[in-house]
Design an enzyme around this catalytic site. Structure first.
Site: not given
Length: 381
Positions: A254, A262, A267, A271, A297
């Site tokens: 994680d 973010n 975002h 990504d 994530e």
């Protein structure tokens, strides 16, 4: 009552036109398979050649003769290019250029200078060569759908053989100048074979394409669109049905502070971080290992035939490699870390879901312990 040559010729033309429209329509529904468009164009060129040849039969002449030969050889060259494109997914243009260049240089001059008999001999021989080449391309790609593609290869070879027969009959007659279109039993037989083969090749090839589409949709259903890794469903399909033994580890990763990335960088930057981590996670995998994006994530790795120290070393390698990476984003370079937890099955066998849950608990224990670390479920407390 038997059909005459002109009726057979027109039957070839209309059959080819129908096949070309079918191929074009299929390509419109699946534009990723560009060979369908190339093939549709090749068949359309053959359709035009059929009607040009019909005109040549009625009014023989050097201009129509050259046009007829040029169209047929172009059509078969494009057909060869389509087969090569089907097998390799590369551009067909170099092979098309080679096919048309060589065949035009050999077949067109005799026809242009009035040696139509020689021109038709060479046309049939070169058309056969192009068709045998097409058959060979499908034969080489037969692993994708053995039964269908071997059938396609055999039908192309049969069609090529009919052109060889036409060339042989003309050569046996030995007339370099005919003054009219060839008319013999081999020409009639060739048209019948072309009609039958065209029907079979079209049906088999469309079946192969339907199989490709089905596999493409299956891959899409099992793949995470952003990272290209397996998705959660695919991972459960792979490992969810069998008990997990004591030598199989599940590692859950994680990304640390991903929500803050973010929020701060956007975002698009998030990504990019996910894609870079997927790249790190996928590096140096064994053929028995599998990795997936579980959502958001969170990622998972399944390691078969491994030991606790090996699983920990693998997870640690991923953690350290990702921590060392500088992720280039539109918002600027940034770094990120990842936490991981891992767990093993048992000698009696545990469900994949239970092992995954244990690895999750180890992961969140690693988060509580300060993040950017790997923790064994047995030590997670």
């Amino acid at each position: 009552m038997l059909l005459d040559f002109n009726s057979l010729l027109l039957a070839v033309g209309f059959s080819a036109a129908c096949l070309s429209l079918t191929l074009f329509g299929t390509w419109m529904a699946a534009r990723s398979d560009k060979f369908l468009l190339t093939w549709a164009v090749s068949v359309l060129v053959v359709v035009v050649e059929v009607f040009a040849y019909d005109a040549y039969i009625k009014r023989p002449g050097a201009v129509l003769g050259v046009l007829t030969l040029a169209l047929l050889l172009l059509g078969f060259s494009v057909m060869l290019g389509a087969a090569h494109q089907f097998r390799t997914k590369r551009s067909p243009l170099p092979l098309i250029a080679l096919g048309t260049g060589v065949t035009y240089a050999l077949a067109l001059p005799p026809m242009a200078f009035g040696y139509d008999g020689l021109g038709f001999m060479l046309e049939n021989a070169l058309a056969a060569l192009l068709l045998f080449g097409t058959a060979y391309e499908y034969w080489r790609g037969r692993a994708e759908a053995p039964v269908h593609l071997i059938g396609v290869s055999l039908l192309y070879s049969l069609t090529a053989a009919s052109f060889v027969l036409c060339a042989a009959v003309l050569a046996w007659d030995g007339k370099l100048v005919l003054g009219h279109a060839p008319s013999n039993w081999a020409e009639d037989l060739s048209l019948v074979i072309v009609i039958a083969s065209m029907t079979g090749i079209g049906a088999l090839s469309l079946a192969v394409n339907q199989g490709r589409l089905a596999r493409h949709h299956q891959r899409e259903a099992q793949t995470d669109a952003l990272t290209g890794l397996l998705n959660r469903r695919a991972l459960f399909d792979l490992h969810g049905r069998m008990p997990i033994n004591a030598f199989t580890a599940v590692v859950v990763f994680d990304l640390d502070g991903f929500k803050a990335i973010n929020d701060e960088f956007g975002h698009a930057a998030g990504d990019e971080v996910l894609k870079v981590f997927a790249e790190v996670l996928s590096a140096d995998l064994r053929s028995t290992d599998s990795v997936a994006r579980m959502g958001g994530e969170e990622f998972a790795m399944v390691l078969k035939r491994t030991l606790p120290e090996t699983a920990e070393a693998t997870a640690e390698r991923v953690r350290a490699a990702f921590a060392a990476r500088i992720v280039q984003t539109e918002a600027g370079p940034l770094r990120c870390t990842v936490s991981a937890g891992f767990a093993f099955g048992s000698s009696e066998g545990m469900s994949f879901d239970k092992v995954l849950s244990a690895a999750d608990k180890a992961l969140y224990a690693a988060k509580r312990a300060g993040r950017n670390r790997v923790l064994d479920f047995r030590l997670a407390g």
